[in-house]
Design an enzyme around this catalytic site. Structure first.
Site, short mmCIF file in Angstrom:
data_model
loop_
_atom_site.label_atom_id
_atom_site.label_comp_id
_atom_site.label_asym_id
_atom_site.label_seq_id
_atom_site.Cartn_x
_atom_site.Cartn_y
_atom_site.Cartn_z
N SER A 6 0.84 -1.19 0.00
CA SER A 6 0.00 0.00 0.00
C SER A 6 0.88 1.24 0.00
O SER A 6 1.67 1.46 0.92
CB SER A 6 -0.90 0.01 1.24
OG SER A 6 -1.37 1.33 1.44
N HIS A 29 -1.22 -1.33 -4.32
CA HIS A 29 -2.49 -1.00 -3.67
C HIS A 29 -2.56 0.51 -3.43
O HIS A 29 -1.72 1.09 -2.73
CB HIS A 29 -2.56 -1.77 -2.35
CG HIS A 29 -3.85 -1.66 -1.61
ND1 HIS A 29 -4.95 -2.45 -1.92
CD2 HIS A 29 -4.23 -0.87 -0.58
CE1 HIS A 29 -5.94 -2.14 -1.09
NE2 HIS A 29 -5.54 -1.19 -0.27
N ASP A 31 -4.71 3.56 -1.97
CA ASP A 31 -5.78 3.86 -1.03
C ASP A 31 -6.35 5.25 -1.29
O ASP A 31 -5.67 6.26 -1.05
CB ASP A 31 -5.26 3.77 0.41
CG ASP A 31 -5.02 2.33 0.82
OD1 ASP A 31 -5.99 1.55 0.78
OD2 ASP A 31 -3.88 1.99 1.17
N MET A 33 -9.08 7.99 -0.26
CA MET A 33 -9.93 8.36 0.88
C MET A 33 -10.49 9.76 0.69
O MET A 33 -9.77 10.65 0.23
CB MET A 33 -9.12 8.34 2.18
CG MET A 33 -8.44 7.02 2.46
SD MET A 33 -7.50 7.14 3.98
CE MET A 33 -6.68 5.53 3.97
N HIS A 62 -8.25 0.99 -4.13
CA HIS A 62 -9.17 0.74 -3.01
C HIS A 62 -9.89 2.05 -2.70
O HIS A 62 -9.33 2.94 -2.07
CB HIS A 62 -8.35 0.24 -1.81
CG HIS A 62 -9.15 0.00 -0.57
ND1 HIS A 62 -8.56 -0.17 0.66
CD2 HIS A 62 -10.48 -0.10 -0.37
CE1 HIS A 62 -9.51 -0.38 1.57
NE2 HIS A 62 -10.67 -0.31 0.97
N MET A 64 -12.13 4.18 -0.71
CA MET A 64 -12.81 4.37 0.58
C MET A 64 -13.53 5.71 0.48
O MET A 64 -13.13 6.71 1.10
CB MET A 64 -11.77 4.35 1.71
CG MET A 64 -11.24 2.96 1.97
SD MET A 64 -9.72 2.98 2.93
CE MET A 64 -8.54 3.20 1.61
N MET A 133 -11.49 -6.03 5.13
CA MET A 133 -10.71 -5.09 5.94
C MET A 133 -10.42 -5.71 7.30
O MET A 133 -11.34 -6.19 7.98
CB MET A 133 -11.47 -3.77 6.13
CG MET A 133 -11.55 -2.88 4.90
SD MET A 133 -9.96 -2.45 4.17
CE MET A 133 -9.14 -1.56 5.52
N ASP A 171 -6.59 -6.57 4.29
CA ASP A 171 -5.95 -5.26 4.31
C ASP A 171 -6.02 -4.65 5.71
O ASP A 171 -7.10 -4.39 6.22
CB ASP A 171 -6.68 -4.36 3.30
CG ASP A 171 -6.09 -2.96 3.19
OD1 ASP A 171 -5.02 -2.70 3.76
OD2 ASP A 171 -6.73 -2.12 2.50
#
Ligand code: DX5
Ligand code: ZN
Length: 212
Positions: A6, A29, A31, A33, A62, A64, A133, A171
């Site tokens: 990540s 990966h 992330d 957000m 990913h 979020m 998660m 994760d």
């Protein structure tokens, strides 16, 4: 086991070189957000676009974020190979999975620690991947909620029972302390942020985990 470092734990000012230090991994990966679905803000579409230009590695995005249906087409266009969204973020999981597939991207669905494993069951046959998660999403470097690994086992068993080839990713909080139990859960892909980027030789560390 496959490994997905990540980039949340990398030095973003030196991202191109940071990627080279983890290029033996199976996927990168990313992330995303939004400060709404999770209480933190990270990277977005322009950064994914730049990373796409910097590497041929598989980009595992990913999301979020709230309202993922609004942004999925832009992440596909930016170069995502896999798009994960959260079952808790939309009422229309089935439709969004179809949209992602139609965009030529591999669809993946994630569940937070308090969401039951069964929440992904209606969609398993359409999914490339399920992301379980193992911490509350939002921050790297948290301690794993180890009970979540039980959900990996439940989902893997249902996938096997139906003869599907959907893979399962875990994760959050995966490090030397929790690696053995992560492998034992039967998970296919482990996401590691802080544990990978703390290493002096990240690629060797990744290769060691790939052999587990
Ligand atoms: C957390 C992110 C994770 C995070 C993992 O919300 O989804 O991908 O970067 O970091 P570690 O491995 O440090 O728990
Ligand atoms: Zn993540």
């Amino acid at each position: 086991m496959q490994v997905a470092p990540s980039l949340l734990s990398c030095d973003f000012a030196d991202i191109k070189n940071e990627i080279k230090t983890v290029n033996s991994a199976d996927m990168l990966h990313l992330d995303v957000m939004d400060g709404h679905f999770v209480p933190n803000i990270s990277i977005g579409i322009p950064v994914v676009q730049s990373i796409r230009k910097a590497t041929d590695m598989v980009l595992d995005c990913h999301l979020m974020i709230s309202d993922p249906e609004k942004y999925v087409p832009q992440f596909a266009k930016a170069g995502a190979d896999i798009i994960t969204f959260h079952v808790e973020a939309t009422e229309n999981c089935g439709k969004l999975i179809d949209t992602i597939t139609e965009l030529g991207v591999k669809p993946s669905l994630s569940i937070k620690p308090n969401t039951p494993a069964e929440a992904v069951f209606p969609y398993l046959d359409k999914l490339y991947m399920v992301l379980v998660m193992t911490v509350e999403p939002g921050f790297g470097g948290q301690k794993m909620i180890t009970d979540c690994l039980e959900k990996v086992k439940v989902i893997k068993a249902e996938i096997a029972r139906r003869g599907l080839d959907t893979i399962v990713q875990a994760d959050g909080g995966i490090n030397d302390e929790t690696l053995a139990m992560t492998v034992e859960s039967g998970v296919d892909v482990a996401v590691l942020g802080s544990a990978v980027f703390a290493q002096s030789d990240r690629n060797s560390y990744i290769e060691k985990i790939q052999r587990m």
